[in-house]
Design an enzyme around this catalytic site. Structure first.
Site, PDB file in Angstrom:
ATOM      1  N   TYR A  17       0.841  -1.202   0.000  1.00  0.00           N
ATOM      2  CA  TYR A  17       0.000   0.000   0.000  1.00  0.00           C
ATOM      3  C   TYR A  17       0.876   1.252   0.000  1.00  0.00           C
ATOM      4  O   TYR A  17       0.629   2.206  -0.760  1.00  0.00           O
ATOM      5  CB  TYR A  17      -0.909  -0.028   1.226  1.00  0.00           C
ATOM      6  N   GLU A  24     -11.584   6.647   5.674  1.00  0.00           N
ATOM      7  CA  GLU A  24     -10.924   7.377   6.758  1.00  0.00           C
ATOM      8  C   GLU A  24     -11.893   7.566   7.915  1.00  0.00           C
ATOM      9  O   GLU A  24     -11.500   7.502   9.091  1.00  0.00           O
ATOM     10  CB  GLU A  24     -10.398   8.729   6.266  1.00  0.00           C
ATOM     11  N   TRP A  28      -5.253   1.656  10.582  1.00  0.00           N
ATOM     12  CA  TRP A  28      -5.461   1.660   9.137  1.00  0.00           C
ATOM     13  C   TRP A  28      -5.314   0.248   8.566  1.00  0.00           C
ATOM     14  O   TRP A  28      -5.982  -0.111   7.601  1.00  0.00           O
ATOM     15  CB  TRP A  28      -4.503   2.626   8.451  1.00  0.00           C
TER      16      TRP A  28
END
Length: 203
Positions: A32, A54, A62
């Site tokens: 990522y 988010e 995350w």
């Protein structure tokens, strides 16, 4: 600057590339970081997806959201704002029963509300243009993770503007994370192989 022993700045991987510690071990996070994080996202659907994810990330890691992203995309019609904006209470119940995503009623309802707000923005500036209008004059130049801010005057102003436009789960910290993720600011560490690669903030 004296660096804390638990914040080494960049870490050199087995492939010889320098990354922050959070992106240096887990293959998913490394991929990522290498291919997506900090690269410009300007299309409406892509920006809406990032705003939504988010928001779901608030209070979680995350990595948790990233692992669940395929399930999120399946559950939310690939984050098509028009599809999500039309969701009913039945869809909310469907999502609350979906073990593949984060099952939080407030966040699910915020995703629907934000899709509806995204639709309304089309008659004005548009979601992407509104969010990109928060691009600051300069970007941070962190050497360690501790140097990276978690908010900025621009993220505070963006949060306020989005709330005024009917968005939810768009606090200043969440909006700064969004700005980092889609390239509006470059918080790649000095020395990282990704620093300056977005094209938005060339070194």
């Amino acid at each position: 600057m004296n660096e804390a022993p638990d914040d080494p700045g960049v870490v050199i991987g087995e492939d010889g590339l320098a990354r922050p510690a959070w992106a240096s071990i887990d293959p998913m996070l490394r991929d990522y970081y290498d291919t997506e994080w900090g690269m410009p996202v300007t299309d409406e659907r892509g920006v809406y997806e990032r705003v939504t994810l988010e928001g779901f990330q608030a209070g979680l890691s995350w990595a948790t959201i990233l692992r669940k992203r395929p399930a999120f995309r399946a559950a939310f019609d690939d984050f098509d704002p028009d599809a999500v904006a039309a969701y009913t209470e039945g869809d909310v119940e469907r999502l609350l029963a979906d073990t593949g995503i984060v099952r939080n009623r407030q966040k699910i309802e915020a995703a629907i509300r934000n899709a509806q707000a995204t639709q309304r923005l089309r008659d004005d500036i548009g979601l992407s243009a509104l969010i990109w209008s928060s691009k600051p004059a300069t970007t941070p130049r962190p050497r360690t993770f501790a140097d990276i801010p978690t908010t900025s005057p621009e993220s505070v102003a963006l949060s306020k503007e989005l709330r005024k436009r009917g968005f939810a789960f768009v606090g200043p910290t969440t909006m700064f994370a969004l700005m980092e993720a889609i390239g509006i600011v470059d918080t790649h560490l000095i020395g990282s192989h990704r620093r300056g690669t977005s094209g938005v903030w060339p070194e």
